[in-house]
Design a protein around this motif. Structure first.
Motif, PDB file in Angstrom:
ATOM      1  N   LYS A  91      34.348  49.043  43.110  1.00 22.40           N
ATOM      2  CA  LYS A  91      33.540  47.854  42.832  1.00 22.40           C
ATOM      3  C   LYS A  91      33.697  46.768  43.899  1.00 22.40           C
ATOM      4  CE  LYS A  91      32.905  44.296  39.298  1.00 22.40           C
ATOM      5  NZ  LYS A  91      33.418  43.742  38.047  1.00 22.40           N
ATOM      6  N   LEU A  92      34.931  46.518  44.344  1.00 23.01           N
ATOM      7  CA  LEU A  92      35.204  45.386  45.232  1.00 23.01           C
ATOM      8  C   LEU A  92      35.351  45.771  46.700  1.00 23.01           C
ATOM      9  CD1 LEU A  92      37.781  43.473  42.989  1.00 23.01           C
ATOM     10  CD2 LEU A  92      35.316  43.075  43.208  1.00 23.01           C
ATOM     11  N   GLY A  93      35.285  47.061  47.007  1.00 20.39           N
ATOM     12  CA  GLY A  93      35.467  47.521  48.380  1.00 20.39           C
ATOM     13  C   GLY A  93      36.899  47.973  48.597  1.00 20.39           C
ATOM     14  N   ASP A  94      37.070  48.850  49.571  1.00 17.59           N
ATOM     15  CA  ASP A  94      38.380  49.433  49.834  1.00 17.59           C
ATOM     16  C   ASP A  94      38.799  49.138  51.274  1.00 17.59           C
ATOM     17  OD1 ASP A  94      40.686  50.887  50.047  1.00 17.59           O
ATOM     18  OD2 ASP A  94      39.809  52.785  49.390  1.00 17.59           O
ATOM     19  N   PRO A  95      39.668  48.145  51.467  1.00 16.21           N
ATOM     20  CA  PRO A  95      40.113  47.807  52.825  1.00 16.21           C
ATOM     21  C   PRO A  95      41.227  48.714  53.344  1.00 16.21           C
ATOM     22  CG  PRO A  95      41.164  46.347  51.266  1.00 16.21           C
ATOM     23  CD  PRO A  95      40.224  47.230  50.476  1.00 16.21           C
ATOM     24  N   TYR A  96      41.729  49.612  52.500  1.00 20.42           N
ATOM     25  CA  TYR A  96      42.925  50.382  52.824  1.00 20.42           C
ATOM     26  C   TYR A  96      42.607  51.721  53.488  1.00 20.42           C
ATOM     27  CZ  TYR A  96      44.602  47.024  49.402  1.00 20.42           C
ATOM     28  OH  TYR A  96      44.866  45.865  48.722  1.00 20.42           O
ATOM     29  N   ALA A  97      43.393  52.060  54.510  1.00 25.18           N
ATOM     30  CA  ALA A  97      43.315  53.411  55.070  1.00 25.18           C
ATOM     31  C   ALA A  97      43.653  54.393  53.960  1.00 25.18           C
ATOM     32  CB  ALA A  97      44.285  53.553  56.242  1.00 25.18           C
ATOM     33  N   PHE A  98      44.646  54.042  53.167  1.00 26.89           N
ATOM     34  CA  PHE A  98      44.947  54.673  51.887  1.00 26.89           C
ATOM     35  C   PHE A  98      45.841  53.727  51.120  1.00 26.89           C
ATOM     36  CE2 PHE A  98      48.160  56.536  54.775  1.00 26.89           C
ATOM     37  CZ  PHE A  98      49.324  56.106  54.139  1.00 26.89           C
ATOM     38  N   SER A  99      45.852  53.901  49.817  1.00 27.39           N
ATOM     39  CA  SER A  99      46.702  53.093  48.951  1.00 27.39           C
ATOM     40  C   SER A  99      47.500  54.047  48.075  1.00 27.39           C
ATOM     41  CB  SER A  99      45.858  52.160  48.087  1.00 27.39           C
ATOM     42  OG  SER A  99      46.676  51.235  47.407  1.00 27.39           O
ATOM     43  N   VAL A 100      48.824  53.902  48.100  1.00 26.10           N
ATOM     44  CA  VAL A 100      49.666  54.795  47.314  1.00 26.10           C
ATOM     45  C   VAL A 100      49.797  54.284  45.888  1.00 26.10           C
ATOM     46  CG1 VAL A 100      50.972  55.634  49.292  1.00 26.10           C
ATOM     47  CG2 VAL A 100      51.837  53.687  47.990  1.00 26.10           C
ATOM     48  N   VAL A 101      50.027  55.219  44.978  1.00 25.86           N
ATOM     49  CA  VAL A 101      50.246  54.904  43.566  1.00 25.86           C
ATOM     50  C   VAL A 101      51.750  54.706  43.361  1.00 25.86           C
ATOM     51  CG1 VAL A 101      50.061  55.755  41.199  1.00 25.86           C
ATOM     52  CG2 VAL A 101      48.246  56.275  42.862  1.00 25.86           C
ATOM     53  N   ASP A 102      52.144  53.481  43.073  1.00 26.62           N
ATOM     54  CA  ASP A 102      53.551  53.175  42.779  1.00 26.62           C
ATOM     55  C   ASP A 102      53.640  52.783  41.304  1.00 26.62           C
ATOM     56  OD1 ASP A 102      56.272  52.736  43.145  1.00 26.62           O
ATOM     57  OD2 ASP A 102      55.993  50.699  43.910  1.00 26.62           O
ATOM     58  N   ALA A 103      53.330  53.744  40.437  1.00 24.25           N
ATOM     59  CA  ALA A 103      53.212  53.476  39.001  1.00 24.25           C
ATOM     60  C   ALA A 103      54.515  52.981  38.383  1.00 24.25           C
ATOM     61  CB  ALA A 103      52.736  54.731  38.275  1.00 24.25           C
ATOM     62  N   ASP A 104      55.633  53.536  38.793  1.00 27.56           N
ATOM     63  CA  ASP A 104      56.905  53.118  38.201  1.00 27.56           C
ATOM     64  C   ASP A 104      57.570  51.979  38.971  1.00 27.56           C
ATOM     65  OD1 ASP A 104      57.800  54.441  40.458  1.00 27.56           O
ATOM     66  OD2 ASP A 104      59.011  55.914  39.371  1.00 27.56           O
ATOM     67  N   GLY A 105      56.995  51.588  40.092  1.00 31.01           N
ATOM     68  CA  GLY A 105      57.520  50.461  40.858  1.00 31.01           C
ATOM     69  C   GLY A 105      58.718  50.780  41.727  1.00 31.01           C
ATOM     70  N   ARG A 106      59.025  52.052  41.902  1.00 36.49           N
ATOM     71  CA  ARG A 106      60.216  52.435  42.683  1.00 36.49           C
ATOM     72  C   ARG A 106      60.100  52.016  44.152  1.00 36.49           C
ATOM     73  NH1 ARG A 106      64.287  55.652  40.955  1.00 36.49           N
ATOM     74  NH2 ARG A 106      62.921  56.056  39.201  1.00 36.49           N
ATOM     75  N   LEU A 107      58.929  52.251  44.771  1.00 39.59           N
ATOM     76  CA  LEU A 107      58.748  51.812  46.152  1.00 39.59           C
ATOM     77  C   LEU A 107      58.827  50.285  46.217  1.00 39.59           C
ATOM     78  CD1 LEU A 107      58.198  52.288  49.137  1.00 39.59           C
ATOM     79  CD2 LEU A 107      55.746  52.404  48.593  1.00 39.59           C
TER      80      LEU A 107
ATOM     81  N   VAL B 289      41.601  45.882  61.570  1.00 41.33           N
ATOM     82  CA  VAL B 289      43.013  45.780  61.203  1.00 41.33           C
ATOM     83  C   VAL B 289      43.357  46.952  60.287  1.00 41.33           C
ATOM     84  CG1 VAL B 289      44.769  44.377  60.044  1.00 41.33           C
ATOM     85  CG2 VAL B 289      42.985  43.266  61.419  1.00 41.33           C
ATOM     86  N   MET B 290      44.406  47.674  60.633  1.00 45.33           N
ATOM     87  CA  MET B 290      44.851  48.804  59.808  1.00 45.33           C
ATOM     88  C   MET B 290      45.646  48.255  58.627  1.00 45.33           C
ATOM     89  SD  MET B 290      45.013  52.044  59.232  1.00 45.33           S
ATOM     90  CE  MET B 290      44.481  52.817  60.741  1.00 45.33           C
ATOM     91  N   ILE B 291      45.191  48.576  57.414  1.00 40.82           N
ATOM     92  CA  ILE B 291      45.856  48.101  56.199  1.00 40.82           C
ATOM     93  C   ILE B 291      46.129  49.292  55.291  1.00 40.82           C
ATOM     94  CG2 ILE B 291      45.735  46.527  54.223  1.00 40.82           C
ATOM     95  CD1 ILE B 291      43.503  44.989  55.735  1.00 40.82           C
ATOM     96  N   PHE B 292      47.370  49.376  54.840  1.00 38.14           N
ATOM     97  CA  PHE B 292      47.762  50.358  53.837  1.00 38.14           C
ATOM     98  C   PHE B 292      48.061  49.600  52.556  1.00 38.14           C
ATOM     99  CE2 PHE B 292      49.136  52.110  57.934  1.00 38.14           C
ATOM    100  CZ  PHE B 292      48.416  53.293  57.933  1.00 38.14           C
ATOM    101  N   GLY B 293      47.854  50.239  51.418  1.00 37.15           N
ATOM    102  CA  GLY B 293      48.087  49.577  50.146  1.00 37.15           C
ATOM    103  C   GLY B 293      49.177  50.239  49.332  1.00 37.15           C
ATOM    104  N   VAL B 294      49.808  49.432  48.496  1.00 33.66           N
ATOM    105  CA  VAL B 294      50.737  49.921  47.486  1.00 33.66           C
ATOM    106  C   VAL B 294      50.214  49.387  46.161  1.00 33.66           C
ATOM    107  CG1 VAL B 294      53.093  49.872  46.587  1.00 33.66           C
ATOM    108  CG2 VAL B 294      52.712  49.918  49.066  1.00 33.66           C
ATOM    109  N   ASN B 295      49.632  50.267  45.362  1.00 33.22           N
ATOM    110  CA  ASN B 295      49.133  49.871  44.047  1.00 33.22           C
ATOM    111  C   ASN B 295      50.330  49.843  43.099  1.00 33.22           C
ATOM    112  OD1 ASN B 295      47.386  51.152  41.327  1.00 33.22           O
ATOM    113  ND2 ASN B 295      46.918  49.183  42.217  1.00 33.22           N
ATOM    114  N   TYR B 296      50.771  48.632  42.795  1.00 33.92           N
ATOM    115  CA  TYR B 296      52.072  48.374  42.176  1.00 33.92           C
ATOM    116  C   TYR B 296      51.992  48.282  40.657  1.00 33.92           C
ATOM    117  CZ  TYR B 296      56.471  45.783  41.498  1.00 33.92           C
ATOM    118  OH  TYR B 296      57.705  45.367  41.098  1.00 33.92           O
ATOM    119  N   LYS B 297      52.694  49.193  39.977  1.00 38.38           N
ATOM    120  CA  LYS B 297      52.818  49.188  38.517  1.00 38.38           C
ATOM    121  C   LYS B 297      51.462  48.991  37.841  1.00 38.38           C
ATOM    122  CE  LYS B 297      57.565  47.553  38.222  1.00 38.38           C
ATOM    123  NZ  LYS B 297      58.460  46.565  37.635  1.00 38.38           N
TER     124      LYS B 297
END
Length: 173
Positions: free
Chosen positions: A112-128, A92-100
């Motif tokens: 540590k826990l494994g990375d299921p994401y094709a990539f995970s974007v940094v949404d530090a300010d929560g705009r996305l 299953v293709m999974i993308f991540g949004v690392n939120y705030k």
């Protein structure tokens, strides 16, 4: 008229009781989204593993996928994470949004826990997250191959949610 005033608290109590009774019958994981059947919002964000690499909505297109909003501060995300790893191993293709979140903490979490994401974007300010209408983490969106949002799930994705709700939607795509 003064006798009528005696019944006002009873009437107010009855009306409030009806609202509370109706509220108990609602599904808390059913959160309507104005974005269903609309394209993913535009973005250009760095990824958690390499802040120099930026991705856009175009990088989400190509095949049906999940977009998972997560954070290291989110207890429910930690509960959900092993199941996402299992889905990723099944293809299953999974993308991540690392939120705030703190990017360093996110990098450590994935190491540590494994990375299921094709990539995970940094949404530090929560705009996305705001553009997506995120209420909190975790939230998972089903995207078709053109990047159109077909479903939104609020809460943990587990075996039951996958089997009964999300997998049938993805199979139709």
């Amino acid at each position: 008229m003064s006798r009528f005033k005696l019944f006002i608290p009873l009437i107010v109590f009855a009306v409030l009781g009806l609202f509370f009774w109706k509220g108990l019958s609602l599904d808390p994981t059913r959160m309507p989204s104005a974005l269903i059947d609309k394209s993913m919002p535009e973005f250009q964000l760095p990824i958690v593993k390499d802040a120099q690499r930026r991705v856009t909505v175009e990088d989400l297109k190509g095949q049906p996928s999940l977009l998972n909003v997560w954070a290291t501060w989110c207890v429910a995300c930690k509960v959900e994470h092993p199941y996402l790893n299992k889905l990723a191993k099944q293809g299953v293709m999974i993308f991540g949004v690392n939120y705030k979140d703190d990017t360093k903490s996110a990098q450590e979490w994935l190491a540590k826990l494994g990375d299921p994401y094709a990539f995970s974007v940094v949404d530090a300010d929560g705009r996305l997250g705001i553009d997506l209408g995120v209420f909190g983490a975790p939230e998972t969106y089903v995207l078709d191959r053109e990047g159109v949002i077909r479903y939104k799930h609020v809460g943990v994705v587990d075996e039951r949610v996958w089997q009964e709700i999300i997998q049938p939607i993805m199979q139709r795509l």
